[in-house]
Enzyme design. Structure first.
Site, mmCIF file in Angstrom:
data_model
loop_
_atom_site.group_PDB
_atom_site.id
_atom_site.type_symbol
_atom_site.label_atom_id
_atom_site.label_comp_id
_atom_site.label_asym_id
_atom_site.label_seq_id
_atom_site.Cartn_x
_atom_site.Cartn_y
_atom_site.Cartn_z
ATOM 1 N N LEU A 119 -0.891 12.051 -3.462
ATOM 2 C CA LEU A 119 -0.935 13.256 -4.284
ATOM 3 C C LEU A 119 0.335 14.023 -3.975
ATOM 4 O O LEU A 119 0.654 14.247 -2.801
ATOM 5 C CB LEU A 119 -2.170 14.093 -3.948
ATOM 6 C CG LEU A 119 -2.435 15.318 -4.827
ATOM 7 C CD1 LEU A 119 -3.930 15.617 -4.900
ATOM 8 C CD2 LEU A 119 -1.679 16.544 -4.369
ATOM 9 N N TYR A 165 -6.620 19.194 2.678
ATOM 10 C CA TYR A 165 -7.893 18.564 2.306
ATOM 11 C C TYR A 165 -9.079 19.230 3.001
ATOM 12 O O TYR A 165 -10.139 19.408 2.386
ATOM 13 C CB TYR A 165 -7.856 17.067 2.584
ATOM 14 C CG TYR A 165 -6.931 16.348 1.630
ATOM 15 C CD1 TYR A 165 -7.266 16.219 0.292
ATOM 16 C CD2 TYR A 165 -5.720 15.823 2.061
ATOM 17 C CE1 TYR A 165 -6.418 15.586 -0.603
ATOM 18 C CE2 TYR A 165 -4.860 15.185 1.178
ATOM 19 C CZ TYR A 165 -5.211 15.073 -0.150
ATOM 20 O OH TYR A 165 -4.370 14.446 -1.039
#
Length: 188
Positions: A119, A165
């Site tokens: 990402l 995250y």
């Protein structure tokens, strides 16, 4: 503090974080779409050489070989790629699952997951919450998949990435290699 029942993913809300019921504000009109041959990847720069090189040189090949799916955030007005992520099917050993998640699963040797491989957000778009929007899109796509997946899994390469995250509700699992898991909400 959110109650466990207020989140589409009660497992995540147990940690006090619920990524599924908060808005992800970002600036600029973007569209999330699968990477295709018409997308210009040549100028993409996120500031991490390995990610830049992968996206420019390898992502298209991996998509054609069905090794991964790649999705891009394209700024509509400028027709530029602002970010991307990759998703692939995977599995993790049941014995590696955090106990609080494992107790809700059948005792098969492996648990089906969607693996978020990469990402990245282009430097010009840093600070616009686009990373969170890309992550949200990955969660939505994995949840809507007709192939059963229990969770989204990522291997964070460094502490700053791991913190991103964790902020979005992921939980560490396995044996200390920055492996993170986020159970997906149930299908409606």
């Amino acid at each position: 503090s959110e109650s466990a029942g207020s989140c589409a993913c009660p497992e995540a809300s147990e940690e006090g974080s619920c990524p599924f019921d908060r808005a992800l504000p970002m600036t600029g009109p973007f569209i999330m779409e699968p990477l295709g041959p018409s997308h210009d990847r040549a100028e993409f720069r996120c500031g991490v050489d390995t990610l830049d090189r992968y996206f420019r040189e390898q992502a298209g090949r991996d998509v054609r070989r069905r090794a991964t799916a790649c999705f891009v955030a394209r700024e509509i007005v400028a027709d530029r790629i602002a970010g991307f992520y990759t998703l692939a099917a995977g599995g993790i050993l049941f014995t590696q699952m955090p106990v609080r998640f494992a107790k809700r699963l059948p005792r098969y040797p492996t648990v089906p997951v969607a693996r978020l491989g990469r990402l990245a957000v282009a430097l010009a778009y840093h600070g616009r919450k686009l990373g969170g929007a890309l992550l949200w899109d990955a969660i939505e796509r994995a949840t809507r998949s007709e192939v059963a997946v229990y969770a989204l899994v990522v291997d964070a390469k460094e502490e700053q990435v791991e913190n991103f995250y964790l902020h979005h509700g992921f939980v560490a699992f396995g044996e200390g290699r920055r492996a993170l898991i986020l159970p997906l909400p149930k299908r409606k």
